[in-house]
Design a protein around this motif. Structure first.
Motif, PDB file in Angstrom:
ATOM      1  N   HIS A 282      76.776 144.104 -68.296  1.00 45.96           N
ATOM      2  CA  HIS A 282      76.826 144.991 -67.130  1.00 45.96           C
ATOM      3  C   HIS A 282      77.519 144.435 -65.884  1.00 45.96           C
ATOM      4  O   HIS A 282      77.612 145.145 -64.880  1.00 45.96           O
ATOM      5  CB  HIS A 282      75.410 145.429 -66.752  1.00 45.96           C
ATOM      6  CG  HIS A 282      74.744 146.250 -67.807  1.00 45.96           C
ATOM      7  ND1 HIS A 282      75.236 147.459 -68.221  1.00 45.96           N
ATOM      8  CD2 HIS A 282      73.639 146.003 -68.548  1.00 45.96           C
ATOM      9  CE1 HIS A 282      74.454 147.947 -69.166  1.00 45.96           C
ATOM     10  NE2 HIS A 282      73.481 147.082 -69.385  1.00 45.96           N
ATOM     11  N   ALA A 283      77.987 143.202 -65.913  1.00 46.61           N
ATOM     12  CA  ALA A 283      78.797 142.708 -64.798  1.00 46.61           C
ATOM     13  C   ALA A 283      80.263 142.889 -65.172  1.00 46.61           C
ATOM     14  O   ALA A 283      80.663 142.617 -66.303  1.00 46.61           O
ATOM     15  CB  ALA A 283      78.492 141.242 -64.519  1.00 46.61           C
ATOM     16  N   HIS A 284      81.050 143.388 -64.222  1.00 44.26           N
ATOM     17  CA  HIS A 284      82.444 143.718 -64.508  1.00 44.26           C
ATOM     18  C   HIS A 284      83.373 143.219 -63.414  1.00 44.26           C
ATOM     19  O   HIS A 284      82.944 142.911 -62.299  1.00 44.26           O
ATOM     20  CB  HIS A 284      82.611 145.242 -64.656  1.00 44.26           C
ATOM     21  CG  HIS A 284      81.901 145.797 -65.837  1.00 44.26           C
ATOM     22  ND1 HIS A 284      80.565 146.093 -65.824  1.00 44.26           N
ATOM     23  CD2 HIS A 284      82.340 146.099 -67.089  1.00 44.26           C
ATOM     24  CE1 HIS A 284      80.205 146.555 -67.006  1.00 44.26           C
ATOM     25  NE2 HIS A 284      81.261 146.573 -67.783  1.00 44.26           N
ATOM     26  N   CYS A 285      84.641 143.144 -63.781  1.00 51.05           N
ATOM     27  CA  CYS A 285      85.691 142.826 -62.807  1.00 51.05           C
ATOM     28  C   CYS A 285      86.601 144.048 -62.671  1.00 51.05           C
ATOM     29  O   CYS A 285      86.959 144.671 -63.673  1.00 51.05           O
ATOM     30  CB  CYS A 285      86.516 141.628 -63.263  1.00 51.05           C
ATOM     31  SG  CYS A 285      85.555 140.101 -63.396  1.00 51.05           S
ATOM     32  N   TYR A 286      86.942 144.354 -61.447  1.00 51.73           N
ATOM     33  CA  TYR A 286      87.796 145.518 -61.171  1.00 51.73           C
ATOM     34  C   TYR A 286      88.790 145.161 -60.088  1.00 51.73           C
ATOM     35  O   TYR A 286      88.428 144.596 -59.053  1.00 51.73           O
ATOM     36  CB  TYR A 286      86.951 146.714 -60.730  1.00 51.73           C
ATOM     37  CG  TYR A 286      87.760 147.834 -60.115  1.00 51.73           C
ATOM     38  CD1 TYR A 286      88.496 148.709 -60.909  1.00 51.73           C
ATOM     39  CD2 TYR A 286      87.797 148.015 -58.732  1.00 51.73           C
ATOM     40  CE1 TYR A 286      89.247 149.731 -60.351  1.00 51.73           C
ATOM     41  CE2 TYR A 286      88.546 149.035 -58.161  1.00 51.73           C
ATOM     42  CZ  TYR A 286      89.264 149.888 -58.970  1.00 51.73           C
ATOM     43  OH  TYR A 286      90.011 150.900 -58.415  1.00 51.73           O
ATOM     44  N   GLU A 287      90.068 145.483 -60.336  1.00 52.33           N
ATOM     45  CA  GLU A 287      91.096 145.285 -59.316  1.00 52.33           C
ATOM     46  C   GLU A 287      91.933 146.545 -59.176  1.00 52.33           C
ATOM     47  O   GLU A 287      92.342 147.147 -60.178  1.00 52.33           O
ATOM     48  CB  GLU A 287      92.027 144.123 -59.669  1.00 52.33           C
ATOM     49  CG  GLU A 287      93.070 143.886 -58.573  1.00 52.33           C
ATOM     50  CD  GLU A 287      94.205 142.963 -59.006  1.00 52.33           C
ATOM     51  OE1 GLU A 287      94.714 142.237 -58.148  1.00 52.33           O
ATOM     52  OE2 GLU A 287      94.575 142.992 -60.193  1.00 52.33           O
ATOM     53  N   LEU A 288      92.162 146.945 -57.945  1.00 49.53           N
ATOM     54  CA  LEU A 288      93.123 148.001 -57.624  1.00 49.53           C
ATOM     55  C   LEU A 288      94.126 147.402 -56.657  1.00 49.53           C
ATOM     56  O   LEU A 288      93.749 146.899 -55.592  1.00 49.53           O
ATOM     57  CB  LEU A 288      92.429 149.205 -56.989  1.00 49.53           C
ATOM     58  CG  LEU A 288      93.357 150.334 -56.519  1.00 49.53           C
ATOM     59  CD1 LEU A 288      94.174 150.905 -57.686  1.00 49.53           C
ATOM     60  CD2 LEU A 288      92.563 151.446 -55.846  1.00 49.53           C
TER      61      LEU A 288
END
Length: 455
Positions: A282-288
Motif C-alpha cells: 500500500h505504499a506507492h511512488c507517484y511523479e507528475l
C-alpha cells in the motif's frame, strides 16, 4: 525503350544467396566499402563503375512512389548513374502495382523484389531509404526521401557533394515492448509505482513564483500513502493541517488509504504480520512532471485526475456546515497593494515579514507553522476569506523568539485590523470513494487477474 526489369535482378540475386549466406552480414554505414558481389550485381553490364543509388521502397508508401517516378525520369535522361529499387514485397505484388501505374511499367528502373539480403546490409525502419554509393564502392550518404531530388542526383552523378542529412533509423525500437527512455529526455511524465526499499517516505514539489502565487512543474511523492497523495491533490498543495476535516474517505478498507499509524485498530485486526508487509502492498511512488511551470491549482487538478484513474476512485464535492475560521478586515486599516507585485513571507525568531501577501495565505502559513508540537492539531479550522481577497504587508518584531500562534494573531489584529472568528459556515467537502473494491491488492498491472468486484 526497355521494359522495367524485375525477374533478371531477382535471378541474379538468387545466384548470390549461397555466397552471402555463408558470409557474416554486417551493417554497412557511411564510409564503408560495399562487398564486391553486391557491386558487381548493381553495376550489371557497366564497364566503368558508376555512382549508384540503392532505393528501398514499398507499394503502400506514397513518398516512395513519387520518388520512383523521379528516379525513372532521371534514367530516361541519362545512364550515367545506376539505380536499383529494392522492396521486400513479392513479384506478384509489384507486377500488380505496375499494372496500375503504366507510366512506371515502361520505364528503365531495375526492381529487386522479395529482398532480405540488402536490408540486412542496410537495416532501416522508415521508407524511403536511399543508399548513395560512389564510383569507388564506398557508401557516401544514407538519406530519406526529403533529400532525393534532381539537383542532388545531378551533383552526385558529377562526383560533387550533395546537400543532404544522413539518416539513421532506430532499428531496435519495438512498440510492443515497455517504453524506456533516460529521465532527462522526458518532456511530460506521469508515473505510479510500488514502494522503493531502503528510503523513507515524503513529497517534493518543484515550484517557482511568489510566496502565495506559486507555479509548479513537478510533484514527486515517494513511499506515500494514497491518503497523503489525495490530500495534496484535493487541497491544491496546502497542508492538511489547515484543512484536516475537509476531505472524507468512505471505504471499507482503511489500510488501502491510511498507514498503520493512522489506522492502528484496523491494522491490529488485519492479516498483515508487520508494517513492512503492509508497505509492500500500500505504499506507492507517484511523479507528475510537466514541460513548463503552470499554476498550482491547475497542476493539482491534473494530479487528482491521475489518482482517480490509476486507483479506481471517484471524487464528489458536497457542501456541509462545519466550524470555520472567518477572516475579516477593519476597513480603517485596509491597505492597497498591487496583486502583480512580488510577495515575501518570512518567519523567524526575530520577527514576521510579509509583503503583498493575501490574508488567507498568511494565516494558512502561520496556522501550519506555529505549533508547540510537530503533530499538534492546528488551532484554526479551515479558513474562509471575507476580506474580498485582500493583500497586506506585515512587519512584526519578536523580542523573545517566535510567540504562540494566538499571540501573533492578536498582534496582527491590533496593528493591521485583520480579525479571525470561529463559526459554522457552509464549506465544500471532498468525498473520496473506491469505484471498485479489491480483495487484497491495489491497482498494479500484475494483479489484475486477482481483482474481485463486489456487487
Amino acid at each position: 525503350m526497355k521494359a522495367i526489369n524485375i525477374i533478371a535482378v531477382a535471378f541474379l540475386l538468387l545466384s548470390l544467396q549461397v555466397d552471402l549466406a555463408m558470409a557474416q552480414i554486417k551493417e554497412l554505414k557511411v564510409g564503408d566499402k560495399i562487398p564486391n558481389q553486391i557491386m558487381e550485381m548493381v553495376n550489371g553490364n557497366s564497364v566503368e563503375p558508376k555512382p549508384t543509388i540503392i532505393n528501398f521502397w514499398a507499394t503502400w508508401c506514397v513518398p516512395c512512389i513519387k520518388e520512383l517516378r523521379l528516379l525513372d525520369s532521371v534514367l530516361k535522361e541519362s545512364d550515367a548513374v545506376n539505380i536499383l529499387s529494392v522492396t521486400y514485397e513479392d513479384e506478384n505484388t509489384i507486377q500488380s502495382f505496375l499494372e496500375r501505374n503504366i507510366d512506371l511499367k515502361s520505364g528503365r528502373l531495375n526492381i529487386l523484389t522479395s529482398d532480405t539480403i540488402f536490408k540486412s546490409y542496410f537495416p532501416h525502419r522508415i521508407l524511403p531509404h536511399n543508399i548513395w554509393i560512389n564510383t569507388e564502392g564506398l557508401v557516401e550518404y544514407i538519406t530519406g526521401g526529403e533529400d532525393m531530388n534532381k539537383d542532388n542526383i545531378l551533383l552526385f552523378k558529377n562526383n560533387q557533394p550533395i546537400n543532404a542529412k544522413n539518416k539513421k533509423d532506430n532499428t531496435k525500437f519495438n512498440p510492443r515492448e515497455p517504453f524506456h527512455l533516460s529521465d532527462s529526455k522526458f518532456v511530460y511524465r506521469s508515473i505510479f509505482t510500488r514502494h522503493i526499499d531502503g528510503i523513507l517516505s515524503g513529497t517534493t514539489v518543484r515550484k517557482s513564483g511568489y510566496a502565495d502565487r506559486k507555479k509548479i512543474n513537478r510533484v514527486f511523492a515517494y513511499n506515500s500513502t494514497l491518503n497523503n497523495m489525495l490530500w495534496r491533490a484535493v487541497n491544491k498543495g496546502v497542508s492538511p493541517d489547515n484543512y484536516y476535516n475537509t476531505m472524507r474517505i468512505e471505504t471499507d478498507d482503511s489500510l488501502r488509504f491510511f498507514s498503520p499509524t493512522q489506522a492502528p485498530l484496523t491494522f491490529e485486526k488485519s492479516n498483515y504480520n508487520s508494517r513492512h508487509e503492509w508497505t509492500k502492498e500500500h505504499a506507492h511512488c507517484y511523479e507528475l512532471r510537466l514541460p513548463e511551470y503552470i499554476s498550482d491549482t491547475v497542476f493539482y487538478s491534473y494530479m487528482l485526475d491521475d489518482l482517480k484513474r490509476i486507483c479506481n476512485i471517484e471524487v464528489e464535492v458536497i457542501e456541509d456546515s462545519i466550524l470555520c475560521s472567518i477572516i475579516t478586515a477593519d476597513k480603517g486599516h485596509t491597505s492597497i497593494s498591487n496583486p502583480n507585485d512580488s510577495t515575501i513571507l518570512i518567519l523567524n525568531k526575530d520577527g514576521l515579514i510579509a509583503e503583498n501577501v493575501s490574508v488567507i495565505s498568511l494565516f494558512q502559513f502561520l496556522n501550519e507553522t506555529v505549533k508547540k508540537g510537530l503533530n499538534d492539531i492546528p488551532i484554526d479550522p479551515p479558513f474562509i476569506d471575507k476580506t474580498g481577497g485582500m493583500r497586506i504587508s506585515v512587519h512584526l518584531e519578536f523580542k523573545e523568539g517566535i510567540p504562540q500562534y494566538t499571540r501573533i494573531k492578536e498582534l496582527i489584529e491590533d496593528t493591521y485590523g485583520i480579525m479571525i472568528r470561529h463559526q459554522k459556515e457552509k464549506y465544500k467537502i471532498t468525498i473520496v470513494k473506491p469505484v471498485v473494491h479489491y480483495s487484497a491488492k491495489l491497482c498494479h498491472p500484475d494483479d489484475r487477474k486477482d481483482l474481485k468486484v463486489n456487487i
